[in-house]
Design an enzyme around this catalytic site. Structure first.
Site, PDB file in Angstrom:
ATOM      1  N   TYR A 295      -5.885  -2.996  -3.948  1.00  0.00           N
ATOM      2  CA  TYR A 295      -5.879  -2.024  -4.807  1.00  0.00           C
ATOM      3  C   TYR A 295      -5.160  -0.786  -4.470  1.00  0.00           C
ATOM      4  O   TYR A 295      -3.825  -0.327  -5.121  1.00  0.00           O
ATOM      5  CB  TYR A 295      -7.145  -1.451  -5.389  1.00  0.00           C
ATOM      6  CG  TYR A 295      -7.078  -0.599  -6.578  1.00  0.00           C
ATOM      7  CD1 TYR A 295      -6.898  -0.928  -7.952  1.00  0.00           C
ATOM      8  CD2 TYR A 295      -6.948   0.782  -6.150  1.00  0.00           C
ATOM      9  CE1 TYR A 295      -6.519  -0.122  -9.033  1.00  0.00           C
ATOM     10  CE2 TYR A 295      -7.014   1.840  -7.223  1.00  0.00           C
ATOM     11  CZ  TYR A 295      -6.893   1.452  -8.654  1.00  0.00           C
ATOM     12  OH  TYR A 295      -6.720   2.103  -9.752  1.00  0.00           O
ATOM     13  N   HIS A 296      -5.316  -0.405  -3.330  1.00  0.00           N
ATOM     14  CA  HIS A 296      -4.634   0.935  -2.628  1.00  0.00           C
ATOM     15  C   HIS A 296      -3.332   0.484  -2.043  1.00  0.00           C
ATOM     16  O   HIS A 296      -2.547   1.450  -1.576  1.00  0.00           O
ATOM     17  CB  HIS A 296      -5.753   1.637  -1.723  1.00  0.00           C
ATOM     18  CG  HIS A 296      -6.704   2.366  -2.495  1.00  0.00           C
ATOM     19  ND1 HIS A 296      -6.423   3.358  -3.106  1.00  0.00           N
ATOM     20  CD2 HIS A 296      -7.941   1.919  -2.255  1.00  0.00           C
ATOM     21  CE1 HIS A 296      -7.733   3.885  -3.530  1.00  0.00           C
ATOM     22  NE2 HIS A 296      -8.631   2.772  -3.266  1.00  0.00           N
TER      23      HIS A 296
END
Length: 391
Positions: A295-296
């Site tokens: 996600y990051h």
């Protein structure tokens, strides 16, 4: 403490042969007389002797009997075949034996053969205990005084036994929500042996686990709180405080239960995910696929990242899902719920915000018919994730 009826049920299920009868006045009221001891019908004599007695001679056998899972007696089985007598009895219970007196007339005697010289006996002397035992084997009171067909019990009785054993083994008042969910899955899988449903029918598996946990939790509540509420309270405030404690624990367990069982579904399908992943700030979607790291990682394709919220009910709280992951604001967001039915208006609002409902398949008919095609089943969602992750 495990009830005597459940001990008796478990013993009957595990033993070689089991028998039950209601104790008569003749069984309980004449200690040491001509007809002393518990009468066993001729049809049930195989629980005592491998071969029937021969008319014209007596026959006996000494065994050990463990009563109520508590104490043992050295006891005699005897066939009276001489003279006019032709009957089987259990005799010689020793001095101080507590059950052969008139207070136990009408009690249910449960007798189980484990080996040739090892037996278990139970005396059930309340309506609740008696009915629990009879119901376990589908017996009416008129179907006693005979050997028990132990293949008849419904799987539900095995579940009840497993639940009682779990509760009896607890060293805390209430386990954590995760421990309760693990126990429910273990009990369900042990009793019904349907682990393959994790892959073949995760919708049913999720509902089955949830239902088992509900029964487990309510059984534990009964054990912990029944006497408290039955005996009453010293004040209204005391009652309100106790009631709030019960309700708050119920709400907390229900909210976490769905998350725990979904995690088990994902684990059983070998998909990658992160529960309670941190996205932006202190935001924590219930699940991010495939990982918090992905996600990051801005080089990881956004279209291969999925968020899933788990809310037992979502009629008013579904909007919370919209802002749980900024990176996915313009992408579909998934919301798993056990709520049955949401209005057409709310479903239209969800669609406008790119929120897709994920609902166990049996619940879908409770939604507006012309909008059901928007809803995903648990199975469809799992297959979608597996395809994204090439699983």
């Amino acid at each position: 403490m495990e009830s005597h009826s459940m001990m008796a049920i478990q013993a009957a299920l595990q033993g070689q042969v089991a028998f039950c009868k209601f104790l008569s006045a003749n069984d309980t009221g004449k200690t040491g007389g001509h007809q002393a001891g518990i009468y066993i019908s001729k049809a049930s004599s195989p629980i005592l002797f491998n071969e029937p007695g021969n008319k014209g001679q007596n026959k006996e056998k000494w065994v050990k009997i463990k009563w109520q899972n508590d104490f043992e007696t050295d006891t005699r089985f005897i066939y009276y075949g001489q003279g006019t007598r032709n009957e089987y009895r259990i005799t010689n219970f020793g001095s101080g034996f507590p059950f052969l007196h008139t207070d136990y007339t009408g009690a249910l005697f449960v007798f189980v053969k484990n080996t040739e010289d090892d037996y278990q006996g139970f005396i059930l002397n309340t309506d609740e205990e008696i009915n629990k035992f009879l119901d376990a084997f589908g017996l009416s009171p008129t179907e006693t005084n005979k050997l028990i067909e132990t293949t008849r019990p419904d799987p539900e009785i095995h579940e009840k036994l497993a639940i009682e054993q779990f509760i009896d083994g607890l060293s805390v008042e209430f386990p954590t929500s995760e421990e309760m969910s693990v126990a429910a899955r273990s009990i369900h899988n042990q009793v019904y042996n349907h682990q393959e449903l994790i892959r073949s029918n995760p919708d049913k598996q999720l509902l089955d686990w949830t239902a088992t946990e509900f029964r487990l939790f309510r059984a534990l509540e009964y054990v912990r709180y029944d006497k408290m509420f039955t005996n009453g309270f010293s004040s209204v405030d005391a009652f309100i405080n106790a009631a709030n404690q019960v309700l708050n624990r119920r709400k907390s367990r229900a909210g976490k239960s769905l998350e725990h069982h979904l995690s088990a579904i994902f684990d059983g399908n070998n998909v990658q995910y992160k529960a309670q992943a941190i996205t932006e700030g202190n935001k924590k979607p219930d699940f991010i696929f495939p990982s918090q790291e992905a996600y990051h990682d801005l080089t990881f394709p956004t279209e291969e990242i999925v968020s899933l919220a788990a809310k037992t009910t979502c009629k008013d709280r579904w909007r919370q899902v919209i802002n749980e992951a900024d990176r996915l604001r313009d992408h579909n967001k998934y919301l798993c719920t056990l709520q049955r039915g949401i209005s057409a208006k709310q479903m239209d609002e969800m669609q406008a915000e790119k929120v897709i409902l994920v609902v166990p398949k049996p619940y879908i008919p409770s939604f507006p018919e012309d909008r059901r095609d928007r809803i995903w089943t648990i199975g469809r969602f799992v297959q979608y994730i597996k395809k994204l992750e090439n699983r």
